[in-house]
Structure formats: C-alpha cells, structure tokens
Design a protein around this motif. Structure first.
Motif, PDB file in Angstrom:
ATOM      1  N   SER A 108       5.240   2.582  -5.665  1.00  0.00           N
ATOM      2  CA  SER A 108       5.568   3.994  -5.785  1.00  0.00           C
ATOM      3  C   SER A 108       4.468   4.712  -6.554  1.00  0.00           C
ATOM      4  CB  SER A 108       6.915   4.181  -6.492  1.00  0.00           C
ATOM      5  OG  SER A 108       6.842   3.670  -7.819  1.00  0.00           O
TER       6      SER A 108
ATOM      7  N   SER B 184       0.743  10.596   1.407  1.00  0.00           N
ATOM      8  CA  SER B 184       1.970  11.161   1.965  1.00  0.00           C
ATOM      9  C   SER B 184       3.203  10.360   1.569  1.00  0.00           C
ATOM     10  CB  SER B 184       1.873  11.217   3.489  1.00  0.00           C
ATOM     11  OG  SER B 184       1.784   9.919   4.017  1.00  0.00           O
ATOM     12  N   GLY B 185       2.985   9.233   0.903  1.00  0.00           N
ATOM     13  CA  GLY B 185       4.109   8.424   0.448  1.00  0.00           C
ATOM     14  C   GLY B 185       4.497   7.295   1.382  1.00  0.00           C
ATOM     15  N   SER B 186       3.756   7.125   2.453  1.00  0.00           N
ATOM     16  CA  SER B 186       4.044   6.038   3.382  1.00  0.00           C
ATOM     17  C   SER B 186       3.680   4.699   2.740  1.00  0.00           C
ATOM     18  CB  SER B 186       3.242   6.235   4.666  1.00  0.00           C
ATOM     19  OG  SER B 186       3.450   5.167   5.552  1.00  0.00           O
ATOM     20  N   THR B 187       4.562   3.729   2.880  1.00  0.00           N
ATOM     21  CA  THR B 187       4.350   2.433   2.241  1.00  0.00           C
ATOM     22  C   THR B 187       4.347   1.296   3.266  1.00  0.00           C
ATOM     23  OG1 THR B 187       6.727   2.165   1.829  1.00  0.00           O
ATOM     24  CG2 THR B 187       5.409   3.169   0.077  1.00  0.00           C
ATOM     25  N   ASN B 188       3.655   0.228   2.910  1.00  0.00           N
ATOM     26  CA  ASN B 188       3.642  -0.992   3.701  1.00  0.00           C
ATOM     27  C   ASN B 188       3.672  -2.178   2.755  1.00  0.00           C
ATOM     28  OD1 ASN B 188       3.140  -0.478   6.764  1.00  0.00           O
ATOM     29  ND2 ASN B 188       1.828   0.980   5.721  1.00  0.00           N
TER      30      ASN B 188
ATOM     31  N   THR C  14       0.847  -1.193   0.000  1.00  0.00           N
ATOM     32  CA  THR C  14       0.000   0.000   0.000  1.00  0.00           C
ATOM     33  C   THR C  14       0.881   1.241   0.000  1.00  0.00           C
ATOM     34  OG1 THR C  14      -0.127   0.069   2.416  1.00  0.00           O
ATOM     35  CG2 THR C  14      -1.899  -1.096   1.250  1.00  0.00           C
ATOM     36  N   ILE C  15       0.284   2.329  -0.478  1.00  0.00           N
ATOM     37  CA  ILE C  15       0.953   3.616  -0.430  1.00  0.00           C
ATOM     38  C   ILE C  15      -0.098   4.686  -0.166  1.00  0.00           C
ATOM     39  CG2 ILE C  15       0.797   3.985  -2.943  1.00  0.00           C
ATOM     40  CD1 ILE C  15       3.626   5.317  -2.695  1.00  0.00           C
ATOM     41  N   THR C  16       0.241   5.633   0.700  1.00  0.00           N
ATOM     42  CA  THR C  16      -0.677   6.709   1.026  1.00  0.00           C
ATOM     43  C   THR C  16      -0.310   7.965   0.240  1.00  0.00           C
ATOM     44  OG1 THR C  16       0.668   7.575   2.827  1.00  0.00           O
ATOM     45  CG2 THR C  16      -0.854   5.774   3.353  1.00  0.00           C
TER      46      THR C  16
END
Length: 123
Positions: free
Chosen positions: A70, A54-58, A50-52
């Motif tokens: 990305s 804000s660019g946070s990834t999991n 996943t990506i938010t």
C-alpha cells in the motif's frame, strides 16, 4: 535521482506479522511503479509485490493473500504488510522503484533501490 530507505525488518515467529516501510525522497514525482523484492540465502531476487501511482497492485503467488502492499497518504511511502509469516519468507527485503508505468518483474529495469532490510522468521 530518487533515494529509497527501508525500515521495519526484524525477527518474528512463524505465524506472526511485520510491516515494512519504504520512504522515497528526491525526484519522486518521476516514479510510477514501486515494488518489493526479496532475496533469500542461495536464491535469486524475487519480486513479491508492486503498486502503481494509480493504486494497482500485483503479487507473487508465494505471498498472495498474506502480504499487502500500500501507499501512504503522501504517496512517497510504500508499505508491505506481511501476515502469516513462514520460515521460507526469511530474506533481505528490498524496495525498488522505476519511472516507467509498466510493471515488470525484471530487477534490472528498476532504477532505484533501497539498502534492504532483513526479515527472519523462526519456526
């Protein structure tokens, strides 16, 4: 409404790479989380990345260190770079999106889905 279209799947040998793309259109400003699921034959859907906004990834443990999610410069395209592919990565890969900013693994909480793209990794 948001429409998602995946591309980039195909057949690759084990150890190879593929890059999947997901193009979002419509009311994309409402989207806060985008992710990639996959469904292998006989298995349940699995959230792999996943990506938010804000660019946070999991990442799922099964792909961590091999796959990278990305966003494009226009923010309405999400990519999944898949390296060191294994036969067990064979699946239909789906792009999904949700308006809530909370990342979740529950498929039913993603309101928008693409049609899926087949990835086949040969041994």
């Amino acid at each position: 409404q948001v429409q998602l279209v995946e591309s980039g799947g195909g057949l690759v040998q084990a150890g190879g790479s593929l890059r999947l793309s997901c193009a979002a259109s419509g009311s994309t400003v409402s989207i806060n989380v985008m992710g990639w699921y996959r469904r292998a034959p006989g298995k349940q859907r699995e959230l792999i990345a996943t990506i938010t906004t804000s660019g946070s990834t999991n990442y799922a443990n099964s792909v961590k260190g091999r796959f990278t999610i990305s966003r494009g410069n226009a923010k309405n395209t999400v990519y999944l770079q898949m390296n060191s592919l294994k036969p067990e990565d064979t699946a239909v890969y789906y792009c999904a999106a949700r308006e809530s900013a909370i990342v979740t693994t529950i498929p039913n909480l993603y309101a928008y889905w693409g049609q899926g793209t087949q990835v086949t990794v040969s041994s």
